[in-house]
Design a protein around this motif. Structure first.
Motif, PDB file in Angstrom:
ATOM      1  N   THR A 137      -5.239  12.386  -1.317  1.00 54.48           N
ATOM      2  CA  THR A 137      -6.304  13.371  -1.215  1.00 54.48           C
ATOM      3  C   THR A 137      -6.764  13.826  -2.592  1.00 54.48           C
ATOM      4  OG1 THR A 137      -4.681  15.126  -1.023  1.00 54.48           O
ATOM      5  CG2 THR A 137      -5.507  14.184   1.021  1.00 54.48           C
ATOM      6  N   LYS A 138      -6.354  13.054  -3.632  1.00 52.63           N
ATOM      7  CA  LYS A 138      -6.833  13.274  -4.996  1.00 52.63           C
ATOM      8  C   LYS A 138      -6.528  14.670  -5.511  1.00 52.63           C
ATOM      9  CE  LYS A 138     -10.231   9.654  -5.321  1.00 52.63           C
ATOM     10  NZ  LYS A 138      -9.783   8.958  -4.099  1.00 52.63           N
ATOM     11  N   LYS A 139      -5.432  15.236  -5.016  1.00 53.50           N
ATOM     12  CA  LYS A 139      -4.999  16.510  -5.576  1.00 53.50           C
ATOM     13  C   LYS A 139      -4.271  16.289  -6.918  1.00 53.50           C
ATOM     14  CE  LYS A 139      -4.235  18.769  -1.141  1.00 53.50           C
ATOM     15  NZ  LYS A 139      -5.556  19.417  -1.088  1.00 53.50           N
ATOM     16  N   VAL A 140      -3.792  15.047  -7.121  1.00 55.57           N
ATOM     17  CA  VAL A 140      -3.138  14.704  -8.386  1.00 55.57           C
ATOM     18  C   VAL A 140      -3.619  13.327  -8.815  1.00 55.57           C
ATOM     19  CG1 VAL A 140      -1.059  16.067  -7.964  1.00 55.57           C
ATOM     20  CG2 VAL A 140      -1.155  13.689  -7.196  1.00 55.57           C
ATOM     21  N   ASP A 141      -3.427  13.045 -10.123  1.00 47.35           N
ATOM     22  CA  ASP A 141      -3.824  11.744 -10.641  1.00 47.35           C
ATOM     23  C   ASP A 141      -2.677  10.754 -10.575  1.00 47.35           C
ATOM     24  OD1 ASP A 141      -6.345  12.869 -11.367  1.00 47.35           O
ATOM     25  OD2 ASP A 141      -5.321  13.804 -13.075  1.00 47.35           O
ATOM     26  N   LEU A 142      -1.465  11.247 -10.833  1.00 46.83           N
ATOM     27  CA  LEU A 142      -0.286  10.382 -10.833  1.00 46.83           C
ATOM     28  C   LEU A 142       0.832  11.092 -10.084  1.00 46.83           C
ATOM     29  CD1 LEU A 142      -0.026   9.230 -14.575  1.00 46.83           C
ATOM     30  CD2 LEU A 142      -0.908   7.889 -12.634  1.00 46.83           C
ATOM     31  N   VAL A 143       1.691  10.280  -9.460  1.00 43.92           N
ATOM     32  CA  VAL A 143       2.916  10.834  -8.907  1.00 43.92           C
ATOM     33  C   VAL A 143       4.082  10.294  -9.715  1.00 43.92           C
ATOM     34  CG1 VAL A 143       4.471  10.870  -6.942  1.00 43.92           C
ATOM     35  CG2 VAL A 143       2.025  11.100  -6.579  1.00 43.92           C
ATOM     36  N   ILE A 144       4.754  11.192 -10.447  1.00 41.77           N
ATOM     37  CA  ILE A 144       5.989  10.790 -11.124  1.00 41.77           C
ATOM     38  C   ILE A 144       7.071  11.589 -10.433  1.00 41.77           C
ATOM     39  CG2 ILE A 144       7.218  10.552 -13.303  1.00 41.77           C
ATOM     40  CD1 ILE A 144       4.611  10.627 -14.733  1.00 41.77           C
ATOM     41  N   SER A 145       7.599  11.020  -9.378  1.00 39.11           N
ATOM     42  CA  SER A 145       8.417  11.833  -8.501  1.00 39.11           C
ATOM     43  C   SER A 145       9.520  10.976  -7.907  1.00 39.11           C
ATOM     44  CB  SER A 145       7.504  12.425  -7.422  1.00 39.11           C
ATOM     45  OG  SER A 145       8.215  13.195  -6.521  1.00 39.11           O
ATOM     46  N   SER A 146      10.248  10.295  -8.807  1.00 33.37           N
ATOM     47  CA  SER A 146      11.330   9.397  -8.409  1.00 33.37           C
ATOM     48  C   SER A 146      10.912   8.525  -7.227  1.00 33.37           C
ATOM     49  CB  SER A 146      12.594  10.180  -8.065  1.00 33.37           C
ATOM     50  OG  SER A 146      12.372  11.012  -6.971  1.00 33.37           O
ATOM     51  N   LEU A 147       9.702   8.026  -7.349  1.00 36.15           N
ATOM     52  CA  LEU A 147       9.096   7.303  -6.231  1.00 36.15           C
ATOM     53  C   LEU A 147       9.601   5.862  -6.186  1.00 36.15           C
ATOM     54  CD1 LEU A 147       6.842   7.763  -4.085  1.00 36.15           C
ATOM     55  CD2 LEU A 147       5.217   6.953  -5.782  1.00 36.15           C
ATOM     56  N   GLY A 148      10.197   5.474  -5.063  1.00 40.50           N
ATOM     57  CA  GLY A 148      10.634   4.094  -4.894  1.00 40.50           C
ATOM     58  C   GLY A 148       9.525   3.265  -4.250  1.00 40.50           C
ATOM     59  N   LYS A 149       9.667   1.921  -4.358  1.00 46.94           N
ATOM     60  CA  LYS A 149       8.600   1.055  -3.856  1.00 46.94           C
ATOM     61  C   LYS A 149       9.016   0.445  -2.518  1.00 46.94           C
ATOM     62  CE  LYS A 149       7.134  -2.429  -6.658  1.00 46.94           C
ATOM     63  NZ  LYS A 149       6.235  -3.094  -7.649  1.00 46.94           N
ATOM     64  N   ASN A 150       8.099   0.355  -1.590  1.00 45.89           N
ATOM     65  CA  ASN A 150       8.337  -0.413  -0.366  1.00 45.89           C
ATOM     66  C   ASN A 150       6.997  -0.892   0.171  1.00 45.89           C
ATOM     67  OD1 ASN A 150       7.113   1.520   1.327  1.00 45.89           O
ATOM     68  ND2 ASN A 150       9.012   2.720   1.328  1.00 45.89           N
ATOM     69  N   PRO A 151       7.023  -1.858   1.074  1.00 48.00           N
ATOM     70  CA  PRO A 151       5.764  -2.480   1.514  1.00 48.00           C
ATOM     71  C   PRO A 151       4.790  -1.485   2.138  1.00 48.00           C
ATOM     72  CG  PRO A 151       7.655  -3.755   2.255  1.00 48.00           C
ATOM     73  CD  PRO A 151       8.193  -2.512   1.645  1.00 48.00           C
ATOM     74  N   GLU A 152       5.317  -0.542   2.957  1.00 47.10           N
ATOM     75  CA  GLU A 152       4.418   0.424   3.590  1.00 47.10           C
ATOM     76  C   GLU A 152       3.650   1.206   2.528  1.00 47.10           C
ATOM     77  OE1 GLU A 152       7.528   0.017   4.372  1.00 47.10           O
ATOM     78  OE2 GLU A 152       7.832   0.031   6.553  1.00 47.10           O
ATOM     79  N   ARG A 153       4.401   1.657   1.513  1.00 46.94           N
ATOM     80  CA  ARG A 153       3.748   2.434   0.467  1.00 46.94           C
ATOM     81  C   ARG A 153       2.759   1.603  -0.324  1.00 46.94           C
ATOM     82  NH1 ARG A 153       8.806   5.903  -1.820  1.00 46.94           N
ATOM     83  NH2 ARG A 153       8.905   7.375  -0.093  1.00 46.94           N
ATOM     84  N   GLU A 154       3.125   0.343  -0.513  1.00 46.16           N
ATOM     85  CA  GLU A 154       2.220  -0.496  -1.299  1.00 46.16           C
ATOM     86  C   GLU A 154       0.884  -0.674  -0.598  1.00 46.16           C
ATOM     87  OE1 GLU A 154       4.393  -3.553  -4.205  1.00 46.16           O
ATOM     88  OE2 GLU A 154       5.227  -3.524  -2.181  1.00 46.16           O
ATOM     89  N   LYS A 155       0.903  -0.494   0.712  1.00 44.80           N
ATOM     90  CA  LYS A 155      -0.365  -0.580   1.426  1.00 44.80           C
ATOM     91  C   LYS A 155      -1.231   0.640   1.148  1.00 44.80           C
ATOM     92  CE  LYS A 155       1.543  -2.344   5.345  1.00 44.80           C
ATOM     93  NZ  LYS A 155       1.766  -2.076   6.764  1.00 44.80           N
TER      94      LYS A 155
END
Ligand SMILES: Nc1ncnc2c1ncn2[C@@H]1O[C@H](COP(=O)(O)OP(=O)(O)OP(=O)(O)O)[C@@H](O)[C@H]1O
Ligand SMILES: Nc1ncnc2c1ncn2[C@@H]1O[C@H](COP(=O)(O)OP(=O)(O)OP(=O)(O)O)[C@@H](O)[C@H]1O
Ligand SMILES: [Mg+2]
Ligand SMILES: [Mg+2]
Lengths: 216, 242, 238, 220, 242
Positions: free
Chosen positions: C67-85
């Motif tokens: 929703t463009k409330k932020v430009d980047l998420v630096i939040s110990s974010l892990g990668k997975n296929p669902e998110r990559e979509k």
């Protein structure tokens, strides 16, 4: 490792209380303003307008405040409107507050005896004159007590803003709890602060109610 | 020409036929007592005369003007018809004086000073001059009703409609209100009263109208009608009440 | 695009956690601190713009981005296929292992041992999805809104097992040694990435550049030493 | 822009969430009203100590947010050795909450019974207990039935918060779906309307029950 | 020995001295009408007799037993004293039959069938046999009051206390209630009535008690007292009411 003393906990909670109070005041002002408009609209006795007001009331009384916040916060941005947690909280609390206040105020106007309308009519007063001189002065007196009473619901409602990430009393409570791992103490303090905010308003509302009934 | 004229007035509440063809002619200066059992339509009749209720058939004229329930029409009517209710309906948030001055100032657009003079004169008339600054709740029922009369009189109406205005009063307070009405009758005011006070109807009233099942069942000069009723229904009613 | 917006605004808005030590947690002044916060500071400094920190929870960090409330998420974010979509990722900036931790008395050695056990997890996190995919059907997964709540649930004894990051577990051990959770088994090696809205190629390139630079200059290693008390694993980011 | 079809695969998630919300609502409605009734009777006619206790309980609950009560019960009480499952904690929090509000409502109902009714019973030789159960309760409940209905609906809507302690209710479903397919707006909108439907259904059910309970009104 | 005896009864509401030393002796079969202005203490007097209100000095006995406001005492009293109120106080959620059967079943422990027989007999007596299954709100005021009488009678009391039981009725309904009372008086029931119905007091009552300012101001045989009042206060009262 950071250690939080009781002083740190309390001072942080009190700091957050400011935001709770500010949010409550903003929501209350927003809510009463919208409710005033809606009450005025309802008094026009226009069928379509009344239906709309009715729908508005049903909608915002019939869905959880939490859902309204989620929708304002995430929903509006997805539709392309930029909104902060603070803005979403005020907006949803305004909608929620106004929906309840319109109903409360309608009840107040309805409690006035029909005879007051009829007597005014028989004296030749127009609809607006009757409202201005007879109905509103009496209705406002009746409405003060339940309106003050409802402000307690608004304050409590602001606690939900913590869930969309707005940092107020409840949010700081959960943050501190996580840092201190003393849920019993932290949440008891949080509850106490809410109680100190709300209880005087409850008492005042009861006092007004009594005063009004006596002077009737 | 008569002051109030009703011609074949029919009134329904939904399916409920409440007034079944009322014909009535009232001249200026008459004092009409409407009597009848509960539910016979007495209040409804009064309320049709001043436009508080709609009627579905027939016609009502007041001083030659047709009576309808349109807002403007009702407000114009209010200038010539006053109404007094069983439970007074004073405005509780205003003093006695303000109650009386309200309509003269905002409807008749009189100045405050003028309205205050009228209010004082009317209070004098009902014997409550000293209550000008009291609030209604501080008055007894009888006094409140007299204020209500003063409030109606302040608009100098041609007719005064009274719907059981003594029924909510303790028996010992009834007299003071009736005395005011009697005085008004003497001064020539046209009065239409729904009442259970048979003595008053006989002694002060000029005509009695007996309503039964939504009709004017019997009417006539007050003294003769009450002492010599023609219909069984009226006989029975008088028997029950007296 | 977003990179232009950032330059125009002269401010970058970065989502960081506030309930996920050592990546981000609050200090006495209620301000977040940790790896993610240092990383955010580094990015802002390198881009030459002001930093606006936006605290988020694991459940709402992706909606914040979408929703463009932020430009980047630096939040110990892990990668997975669902998110990559839904969003795009940078190259990794910090190491992270996911595992199941818990009370010493609970005997669990592998994911199949979880059958009929109750595990607390933060809703929408990588470990949540891992459990859903790989754990036996009979496992009772209790999902909480944010890490705060998950940890509180463990510490207050409401659940005796939690799935979370190794570093989080270490952090608990530091704060409440008597309640230190024991590592049961590893779920996944899931280093942390920086998240950004889909299709923002310019921004992605820029961020990757900066991460490479930090890696080369030893800045990333310094951050790791500061918060994890250990250097980056060999070959990290290669 | 909006993709409601993405939600279709989660129908059973929504459904099971809905069922949890319904189940909890019905249970707490019954327990909460029972609690409220006994508290109201105590407050109105009971021993002074009982009256004081009820007053404190009611004021404490009415003047603090539900979410704080919930956190206190779920996270705080275990440190006193009282461990509750999320479901139990929610049920207790909701019941206590409805109990407090319905105490006030029911008390207003008891107050609304004309003194004359109680005196009439008294001069017929009835004991106080007989008067309470046979003369006071039915008309009192009838008078406050709409208010009680509204309060139950308010509590049902307030229960959205229990997803915060991992109870798998309707809001939990919305959050779960949202964290899987990242369709926040759609899933919250659908959920909001599910709640609205639930509120309307609840009111309808209450009305039907009311018609049965107060059948004598229909005799008019 | 007298059925009801009051001896120097004093009653205060807080500082307000409402009954100021009442002496009264009532024999079985008497029909006592208590009259007096509003606020003179008539209702309070009645309510002391059946233990609804406490009194602070003096003594009241009923059938030789002392009257107090203790619960058990009041319940025992209820077996011999019936009371009827101005506003009926029927139980709105029960049919007429259930209203009447309630006390006989749960207080006197009679069987349902027996209670139903009593209820029917009592309804017969007040002329409402056909209303057994109606709900109170469907009845007129006069009918409701007659049901209230039947309900009190079902406990076969020795005395019946009536507090202005016709004041809330439309005038044409007053008669039907008074007729029932008259019948009861004829059958020898002891009646103590607070009433404004002077005609009834004169024609049916055996004794009139005039209360004024919390005292029994004047009392005596109903016909002589009303036609030849001794004190100014009673003269004035009779003047205002008649
Ligand atoms: N607003 C209304 N809606 C429906 N029916 C009404 C309404 N007002 C009156 N009625 C019915 O119309 C009939 C006549 O009522 P009205 O009030 O005119 O009688 P009344 O002669 O004044 O009786 P009372 O002596 O009791 O005042 C009654 O049967 C009443 O039930
Ligand atoms: N519960 C009460 N508390 C305080 N004062 C009371 C109470 N009930 C009655 N009084 C006062 O006691 C006095 C006598 O009242 P009571 O009702 O006995 O008069 P009454 O003769 O029955 O009058 P009415 O004809 O109006 O019924 C009045 O001044 C009244 O204000
Ligand atoms: Mg009428
Ligand atoms: Mg009385």
């Amino acid at each position: 490792m950071i250690q939080f003393s009781n002083y740190d906990i309390i001072s942080n909670l009190l700091y957050a209380t400011q935001w709770t109070i500010l949010l409550s005041i903003a929501a209350f002002i927003g809510g009463t303003s919208v409710a005033l408009l809606l009450t005025a609209a309802r008094l026009t006795r226009n069928n379509v307008v009344q239906k709309c007001v009715h729908f508005y009331v049903e909608l915002f009384q019939g869905t959880p405040l939490l859902m309204q916040m989620f929708l304002c916060f995430f929903g509006l941005s997805m539709l392309g409107y930029e909104i902060s947690a603070w803005g979403a909280a005020i907006l949803s609390l305004t909608l929620f507050t106004s929906a309840f206040l319109v109903e409360i105020w309608r009840g107040c106007i309805d409690t006035l005896p029909k005879g007051q309308w009829e007597a005014s009519r028989c004296l030749g007063l127009s609809f607006l004159q009757t409202l201005r001189h007879i109905i509103l002065p009496q209705a406002i007196r009746v409405a003060v007590a339940p309106t003050v009473g409802f402000s307690v619901q608004v304050i409590k409602g602001t606690a939900l803003a913590s869930i969309i990430g707005f940092v107020e009393l409840t949010k700081v409570g959960t943050m501190l709890n996580n840092a201190t791992f003393e849920p019993f103490k932290v949440f008891a303090l949080v509850a106490l602060i809410y109680f100190v905010l709300c209880y005087p308003l409850s008492l005042y509302s009861k006092y007004l109610e009594k005063k009004f009934h006596v002077s009737r | 020409m008569s002051l109030v004229n009703l011609h074949q007035v029919h009134k329904y509440y939904g399916d409920h036929h409440v007034l079944k063809g009322i014909d009535l002619d009232i001249n200026a200066g008459e004092v009409i007592s409407i009597i009848g059992k509960s539910g016979s339509g007495k209040s409804t009749l009064l309320r049709c005369i001043n436009g508080l209720e709609e009627y579905q058939q027939g016609g009502i004229t007041l001083d030659g003007n047709e009576v309808t329930t349109e807002d403007i029409q009702v407000r114009r009517l209010a200038l010539s018809v006053g109404m007094i209710f069983q439970n007074f309906n004073l405005f509780p948030h205003m003093t006695v004086g303000e109650n009386i001055m309200l309509a003269p100032t905002i409807v008749l657009k009189k100045s405050k000073a003028e309205a205050a003079d009228i209010a004082k004169a009317m209070l004098e008339k009902v014997g409550l001059a000293e209550k000008f600054d009291s609030y209604p709740e501080k008055l007894s029922g009888g006094q409140q009703q007299r204020v209500a009369i003063a409030r109606a009189l302040a608009m100098s109406p041609k007719v005064l409609l009274c719907d059981e205005i003594t029924s909510a009063l303790d028996p010992e307070l009834v007299g003071e209100v009736l005395k005011v009405l009697e005085q008004l009758a003497k001064e020539g005011m046209t009065l239409i009263l729904v009442t259970h006070e048979m003595n008053f109807a006989r002694d002060v009233g000029s005509r009695v109208v007996f309503m039964h099942k939504g009709k004017v069942w019997e009417q006539g000069d007050s003294k003769t009608l009450l002492s010599d009723p023609q219909t069984d229904e009226l006989k029975q009613f008088i028997g029950a009440v007296l | 695009d977003v990179l232009d917006d950032i330059k125009e605004r002269q401010t970058i808005r970065i989502a960081v956690p506030q309930d996920f030590p050592p990546f981000g947690s609050i200090g006495k002044d209620l301000q977040p601190q940790g790896i993610d916060v240092d990383m955010a500071n580094y990015i802002a400094k390198e881009m030459g713009v002001k930093l606006k920190i936006v605290p988020v929870t694991s459940a709402n960090r992706i909606p914040y981005l979408q929703t463009k409330k932020v430009d980047l998420v630096i939040s110990s974010l892990g990668k997975n296929p669902e998110r990559e979509k839904a969003i795009d990722f940078s190259t990794p900036y910090a190491p992270f292992f996911l595992g199941v931790f818990g009370d010493k008395k609970v005997m669990v050695d592998s994911i199949s041992d979880l059958a009929n056990k109750t595990v607390g997890v933060t809703r929408g996190s990588v470990e949540d999805l891992e459990l859903e995919k790989n754990a036996p059907k009979s496992v009772n997964v209790r999902r909480f809104e944010d890490n705060n709540t998950t940890l509180t649930a463990y510490l207050s004894g409401q659940v005796s097992l939690i799935a979370t990051g190794n570093l989080v577990a270490t952090e608990i051990a530091k704060r409440q040694p008597n309640k230190a959770p024991e590592a049961k088994f590893m779920l996944k090696d899931s280093p942390c990435y920086i998240g950004m809205a889909e299709g923002e190629v310019a921004l992605q390139t820029k961020v990757n550049e900066l991460i490479q630079k930090a890696l080369a200059s030893g800045e990333l290693n310094a951050i790791s030493m500061k918060w994890l008390k250990a250097p980056l694993p060999k070959g990290f980011g290669a | 822009m909006l993709h409601f079809s993405d939600l279709l695969q989660y129908t059973d998630v929504f459904f099971s969430g809905l069922m949890t919300t319904v189940e909890l609502t019905l249970l707490t409605t019954i327990l909460g009203i029972a609690l409220g009734t006994s508290c109201a009777a105590t407050r109105q006619y009971g021993h002074p100590i009982g009256q004081r206790t009820v007053t404190v309980y009611v004021e404490l609950i009415r003047n603090t947010p539900f979410i704080v009560q919930l956190f206190f019960i779920f996270f705080g009480l275990p440190s006193l050795g009282l461990k509750l499952s999320p479901w139990q904690a929610s049920m207790i929090a909701l019941t206590i909450n409805l109990g407090a509000y319905s105490t006030e409502i029911i008390r207003a109902g008891l107050n609304s019974i004309p003194k004359g009714q109680i005196e009439a019973a008294k001069v017929l030789g009835m004991t106080f207990r007989q008067t309470l159960t046979r003369i006071i309760f039915t008309p009192a409940f009838e008078k406050i039935y709409p208010a009680l209905t509204s309060q139950c609906i308010i509590v049902m809507l307030g229960s959205a918060v229990i997803s915060q302690i991992s109870v798998e209710d309707l809001t939990y479903a919305a959050n779960l779906v949202q964290s899987r397919n990242f369709r926040a707006f759609e899933s919250y909108l659908v959920t909001a309307f599910l709640y609205l439907g639930l509120a309307i259904a609840l009111r309808f059910i209450f009305n039907q029950i009311g018609k049965r309970l107060f059948a004598y009104r229909e005799a008019r």
